[in-house]
Design a protein around this motif. Structure first.
Motif, PDB file in Angstrom:
ATOM      1  N   ASN A 112       0.828  -1.217   0.000  1.00  0.00           N
ATOM      2  CA  ASN A 112       0.000   0.000   0.000  1.00  0.00           C
ATOM      3  C   ASN A 112       0.861   1.266   0.000  1.00  0.00           C
ATOM      4  OD1 ASN A 112       0.724  -0.021   2.704  1.00  0.00           O
ATOM      5  ND2 ASN A 112      -1.310  -0.590   3.442  1.00  0.00           N
ATOM      6  N   GLN A 113       2.023   1.198   0.657  1.00  0.00           N
ATOM      7  CA  GLN A 113       2.898   2.372   0.600  1.00  0.00           C
ATOM      8  C   GLN A 113       3.639   2.453  -0.738  1.00  0.00           C
ATOM      9  OE1 GLN A 113       5.613   1.765   3.978  1.00  0.00           O
ATOM     10  NE2 GLN A 113       7.315   2.109   2.596  1.00  0.00           N
ATOM     11  N   GLU A 114       3.908   1.276  -1.319  1.00  0.00           N
ATOM     12  CA  GLU A 114       4.567   1.271  -2.642  1.00  0.00           C
ATOM     13  C   GLU A 114       3.655   1.938  -3.676  1.00  0.00           C
ATOM     14  OE1 GLU A 114       7.759  -0.033  -3.305  1.00  0.00           O
ATOM     15  OE2 GLU A 114       7.773   0.005  -1.124  1.00  0.00           O
ATOM     16  N   VAL A 115       2.343   1.701  -3.545  1.00  0.00           N
ATOM     17  CA  VAL A 115       1.375   2.305  -4.468  1.00  0.00           C
ATOM     18  C   VAL A 115       1.492   3.828  -4.397  1.00  0.00           C
ATOM     19  CG1 VAL A 115      -1.091   2.652  -4.940  1.00  0.00           C
ATOM     20  CG2 VAL A 115      -0.259   0.383  -4.341  1.00  0.00           C
ATOM     21  N   LEU A 116       1.528   4.343  -3.158  1.00  0.00           N
ATOM     22  CA  LEU A 116       1.599   5.790  -2.993  1.00  0.00           C
ATOM     23  C   LEU A 116       2.891   6.369  -3.549  1.00  0.00           C
ATOM     24  CD1 LEU A 116       0.181   8.262  -1.524  1.00  0.00           C
ATOM     25  CD2 LEU A 116      -1.045   6.124  -1.688  1.00  0.00           C
ATOM     26  N   ARG A 117       4.000   5.670  -3.256  1.00  0.00           N
ATOM     27  CA  ARG A 117       5.310   6.139  -3.734  1.00  0.00           C
ATOM     28  C   ARG A 117       5.292   6.198  -5.272  1.00  0.00           C
ATOM     29  NH1 ARG A 117       9.581   5.243  -0.583  1.00  0.00           N
ATOM     30  NH2 ARG A 117       8.826   3.241   0.154  1.00  0.00           N
ATOM     31  N   TRP A 118       4.745   5.171  -5.857  1.00  0.00           N
ATOM     32  CA  TRP A 118       4.697   5.038  -7.307  1.00  0.00           C
ATOM     33  C   TRP A 118       3.801   6.123  -7.921  1.00  0.00           C
ATOM     34  CZ3 TRP A 118       0.759   2.509 -10.547  1.00  0.00           C
ATOM     35  CH2 TRP A 118       1.237   2.133 -11.807  1.00  0.00           C
ATOM     36  N   LEU A 119       2.637   6.365  -7.259  1.00  0.00           N
ATOM     37  CA  LEU A 119       1.718   7.391  -7.772  1.00  0.00           C
ATOM     38  C   LEU A 119       2.306   8.793  -7.637  1.00  0.00           C
ATOM     39  CD1 LEU A 119      -1.831   6.335  -6.483  1.00  0.00           C
ATOM     40  CD2 LEU A 119      -1.051   6.468  -8.843  1.00  0.00           C
ATOM     41  N   GLN A 120       2.976   9.021  -6.496  1.00  0.00           N
ATOM     42  CA  GLN A 120       3.580  10.345  -6.286  1.00  0.00           C
ATOM     43  C   GLN A 120       4.620  10.645  -7.354  1.00  0.00           C
ATOM     44  OE1 GLN A 120       2.624  12.596  -4.465  1.00  0.00           O
ATOM     45  NE2 GLN A 120       1.333  11.581  -2.982  1.00  0.00           N
ATOM     46  N   GLY A 135      -4.054   3.385   0.551  1.00  0.00           N
ATOM     47  CA  GLY A 135      -3.140   4.489   0.856  1.00  0.00           C
ATOM     48  C   GLY A 135      -3.689   5.847   0.465  1.00  0.00           C
ATOM     49  N   ILE A 136      -4.376   5.905  -0.679  1.00  0.00           N
ATOM     50  CA  ILE A 136      -4.831   7.233  -1.133  1.00  0.00           C
ATOM     51  C   ILE A 136      -5.911   7.799  -0.206  1.00  0.00           C
ATOM     52  CG2 ILE A 136      -4.235   6.823  -3.577  1.00  0.00           C
ATOM     53  CD1 ILE A 136      -7.352   6.751  -3.997  1.00  0.00           C
ATOM     54  N   ILE A 137      -6.634   6.902   0.481  1.00  0.00           N
ATOM     55  CA  ILE A 137      -7.663   7.397   1.420  1.00  0.00           C
ATOM     56  C   ILE A 137      -6.974   8.022   2.636  1.00  0.00           C
ATOM     57  CG2 ILE A 137      -9.693   6.792   2.801  1.00  0.00           C
ATOM     58  CD1 ILE A 137     -10.247   4.490   0.898  1.00  0.00           C
ATOM     59  N   HIS A 138      -5.970   7.322   3.175  1.00  0.00           N
ATOM     60  CA  HIS A 138      -5.261   7.891   4.335  1.00  0.00           C
ATOM     61  C   HIS A 138      -4.572   9.204   3.944  1.00  0.00           C
ATOM     62  CE1 HIS A 138      -6.222   4.289   6.463  1.00  0.00           C
ATOM     63  NE2 HIS A 138      -5.476   3.519   5.679  1.00  0.00           N
ATOM     64  N   TRP A 139      -4.029   9.227   2.747  1.00  0.00           N
ATOM     65  CA  TRP A 139      -3.362  10.436   2.258  1.00  0.00           C
ATOM     66  C   TRP A 139      -4.365  11.597   2.207  1.00  0.00           C
ATOM     67  CZ3 TRP A 139       1.707  11.478   0.599  1.00  0.00           C
ATOM     68  CH2 TRP A 139       1.879  12.668  -0.101  1.00  0.00           C
ATOM     69  N   HIS A 140      -5.536  11.317   1.679  1.00  0.00           N
ATOM     70  CA  HIS A 140      -6.576  12.348   1.539  1.00  0.00           C
ATOM     71  C   HIS A 140      -6.915  12.962   2.893  1.00  0.00           C
ATOM     72  CE1 HIS A 140     -10.151  14.276  -0.235  1.00  0.00           C
ATOM     73  NE2 HIS A 140     -10.768  13.948   0.895  1.00  0.00           N
ATOM     74  N   TYR A 141      -6.952  12.112   3.941  1.00  0.00           N
ATOM     75  CA  TYR A 141      -7.330  12.622   5.263  1.00  0.00           C
ATOM     76  C   TYR A 141      -6.126  13.088   6.081  1.00  0.00           C
ATOM     77  CZ  TYR A 141     -12.004  11.365   4.065  1.00  0.00           C
ATOM     78  OH  TYR A 141     -13.221  11.323   3.427  1.00  0.00           O
ATOM     79  N   GLY A 142      -4.991  13.224   5.440  1.00  0.00           N
ATOM     80  CA  GLY A 142      -3.875  13.924   6.092  1.00  0.00           C
ATOM     81  C   GLY A 142      -2.738  13.045   6.577  1.00  0.00           C
ATOM     82  N   ILE A 143      -2.851  11.704   6.438  1.00  0.00           N
ATOM     83  CA  ILE A 143      -1.710  10.862   6.835  1.00  0.00           C
ATOM     84  C   ILE A 143      -0.831  10.724   5.595  1.00  0.00           C
ATOM     85  CG2 ILE A 143      -0.959   8.685   7.881  1.00  0.00           C
ATOM     86  CD1 ILE A 143      -3.681   8.377   9.089  1.00  0.00           C
ATOM     87  N   GLU A 151       2.449  10.287   5.618  1.00  0.00           N
ATOM     88  CA  GLU A 151       3.668   9.517   5.869  1.00  0.00           C
ATOM     89  C   GLU A 151       3.339   8.076   5.493  1.00  0.00           C
ATOM     90  OE1 GLU A 151       1.925  11.186   8.144  1.00  0.00           O
ATOM     91  OE2 GLU A 151       3.112  12.980   8.495  1.00  0.00           O
ATOM     92  N   TYR A 152       3.575   7.712   4.221  1.00  0.00           N
ATOM     93  CA  TYR A 152       3.020   6.441   3.774  1.00  0.00           C
ATOM     94  C   TYR A 152       3.679   5.204   4.327  1.00  0.00           C
ATOM     95  CZ  TYR A 152       5.827   8.019  -0.305  1.00  0.00           C
ATOM     96  OH  TYR A 152       6.761   8.549  -1.131  1.00  0.00           O
ATOM     97  N   GLU A 153       4.841   5.356   4.947  1.00  0.00           N
ATOM     98  CA  GLU A 153       5.430   4.170   5.591  1.00  0.00           C
ATOM     99  C   GLU A 153       4.589   3.735   6.799  1.00  0.00           C
ATOM    100  OE1 GLU A 153       9.422   5.122   6.755  1.00  0.00           O
ATOM    101  OE2 GLU A 153       8.754   6.568   8.228  1.00  0.00           O
ATOM    102  N   PHE A 154       3.649   4.608   7.214  1.00  0.00           N
ATOM    103  CA  PHE A 154       2.783   4.270   8.349  1.00  0.00           C
ATOM    104  C   PHE A 154       1.591   3.398   7.939  1.00  0.00           C
ATOM    105  CE2 PHE A 154      -0.378   5.346  11.701  1.00  0.00           C
ATOM    106  CZ  PHE A 154       0.376   5.013  12.815  1.00  0.00           C
ATOM    107  N   TYR A 155       1.310   3.312   6.635  1.00  0.00           N
ATOM    108  CA  TYR A 155       0.082   2.638   6.209  1.00  0.00           C
ATOM    109  C   TYR A 155       0.045   1.155   6.591  1.00  0.00           C
ATOM    110  CZ  TYR A 155      -0.573   6.797   3.283  1.00  0.00           C
ATOM    111  OH  TYR A 155      -0.712   8.084   2.831  1.00  0.00           O
TER     112      TYR A 155
END
Ligand code: CMX
Length: 450
Positions: free
Chosen positions: A274-282, A376-384, A386-390
């Motif tokens: 889930n954090q890899e997805v965010l890193r890749w999307l970013q 991951g994108i949901i947590h990101w949307h609500y302000g988390i 730091e994707y290593e926390f997912y």
């Protein structure tokens, strides 16, 4: 005795004769055979574990105690005004197979509240970690630190009947589950909020209290409930569940077992995806300067990732062969609450673009998105951010299913896990013997091409 414990006790008494009869009267019945591909290839698909808590159908996705995920979300009681059900109600369902009433859930909520306070030394251990430590490493260590609290370990040393192992394991499980949101939110505060911790609110249920401790307003309480429930269990063979079961099979207690399972969950092919997805999307957002890519640009990005030898994170699955219902549930949440979010738009385009590309590439057995593609994108949307926390958030949910499984392992007297290994030499001899007996050159028909 609480209603939950009493119901569980009754279910265990009813279930035991079924398992005993299978072992006593039908022990030789063959349920599967093992090929060389499976022995070398991670035992993929080999039927060698038993659980009644969840079942993963490749086409349909996960069922908890016979209920599909949409049924679970529809049937479990919800806090007033909430869209998502109580996490505590799910734990009742996983343990007993029964959908709890509102008052039965309230009792479990109360049990969790009473057990949530962390021993002081847990904060000290978390504080002692160097900054920039991976949150999963701290999470696992914090749980390990609490092993001294294990009721099972103490009672075992004093001598208890095998029939009663489940009871103290149940107590340990409740004690640990109630504390996980506190541990996780404190790790978050330490790593990313300069140690500014928000005290828990004893009037809230697990999902709402976690959102509160994270300092995130509604509807993040529902995000937490959704997140913990969909990640709770995925039958027994995945790395985290299997690790928990394996470690517990040596009669290690819940603290040792859950700490270990989290270490498996922390791998990039499992919960870390889930954090890899965010890193890749970013990476793509940066390349696109925040603009929405055209479908052709998105396709190119996907092919570039594949051509550089990497996997597309959030897609594929070892068992599933359709879109993961956990993905679909999260997508529905996104469509209601954050349909204009930039990353959601990217994710939705990937849903269209990736499966045909993976099919064209012809390697992945399942080209469809899994749970990690969207969480991951949901947590990101609500302000988390730091994707290593997912993966920690995944780990809280997964602990519900694994503790439920371990309690039942103990109740049914599942023994020490100990499969047999053989050598490459032995495999080669078996292969030669099979080749001599076969026509043509004796090569198997279904082997992977180079
Ligand atoms: N992108 C590119 N290639 C993929 C792929 C993907 N998303 N999924 C599978 N493949 C490849 C595999 O790497 C493998 O290649 P090799 O033959 O070169 O080794 C081939 O397709 C066959 O793999 P498979 O049998 O379809 O899948 P596995 O059971 O071996 O692995 C999984 C399953 C999830 C690890 C894999 O699909 C993957 O790496 N996905 C991306 C990471 C991911 O999203 N993980 C999260 C899974 C959910 C969870 O457990 O949390």
């Amino acid at each position: 005795m609480s209603v939950l414990k009493e119901r569980l006790h009754q279910k265990i008494e009813e279930w035991r004769p079924r398992t005993q009869k299978l072992v006593k009267d039908y022990c030789d019945v063959v349920i599967d055979q093992v090929t060389i591909a499976q022995a070398i290839g991670g035992m993929r698909g080999l039927k060698s574990l038993v659980t009644d808590i969840s079942y993963l159908d490749p086409q349909e996705g996960i069922r908890y105690r016979g209920y599909t995920l949409p049924e679970v979300f529809e049937k479990l009681p919800k806090p007033e005004g909430a869209e998502m059900p109580y996490v505590e109600g799910l734990f009742f369902l996983l343990l007993t197979g029964d959908i709890p009433t509102a008052s039965e859930v309230e009792e479990v909520v109360d049990e969790f509240r009473k057990r949530r306070i962390l021993p002081r030394y847990v904060y000290e251990v978390i504080d002692a970690f160097p900054s920039f430590s991976p949150p999963m490493a701290i999470f696992s260590a914090a749980i390990l630190t609490m092993q001294r609290e294990s009721f099972f370990a103490k009672k075992y040393q004093g001598g208890i009947s095998k029939m009663d192992y489940w009871d103290t394991t149940f107590e340990d499980s409740l004690n640990l589950l109630a504390k996980l949101p506190e541990v996780a939110s404190y790790i978050y505060a330490k790593l990313y909020r300069g140690g500014q911790r928000i005290q828990s609110n004893p009037n809230l249920d697990m999902g709402a209290n976690f959102a509160h401790m994270m300092g995130i307003p509604k509807p993040y309480d529902d995000v937490s409930r959704l997140n913990f429930i969909i990640h709770a269990d995925h039958e027994s063979g995945n790395v985290s569940a299997h690790t928990g079961h394996l470690v517990a099979s040596s009669l290690s207690d819940i603290y040792l077992s859950i700490s270990a399972m989290l270490n498996g969950l922390a791998g990039p092919l499992h919960g870390l995806a889930n954090q890899e997805v965010l890193r890749w999307l970013q990476d793509l957002v940066e390349k696109m300067d925040g603009e929405i890519p055209t479908e052709d640009e998105m396709k190119q990005f996907v092919w570039d990732t594949l051509n550089s030898g990497q996997v597309i994170p959030g897609f594929g699955h070892a068992v599933l062969r359709k879109t993961d219902p956990r993905y679909t549930l999260q997508r529905e949440f996104c469509l209601t609450h954050m349909k204009d979010d930039l990353l959601f738009k990217y994710t939705d385009m990937l849903y269209k673009v990736v499966p045909p590309i993976l099919q064209e590439q012809g390697k992945a057995k399942n080209p469809w998105p899994n749970v990690d593609a969207q969480s991951g994108i949901i947590h990101w949307h609500y302000g988390i951010k730091e994707y290593e926390f997912y993966t920690v958030l995944f780990g809280i949910g997964r602990s519900l299913g694994i503790t439920a499984n371990i309690i039942w392992d103990r109740a049914l007297g599942y023994p020490l896990e100990r499969p047999k290994s053989i050598t490459t030499d032995m495999l080669e001899k078996m292969a030669m013997k099979a080749a001599q007996a076969a026509p043509d050159n004796g090569k198997s028909k279904n082997c992977k091409e180079d």
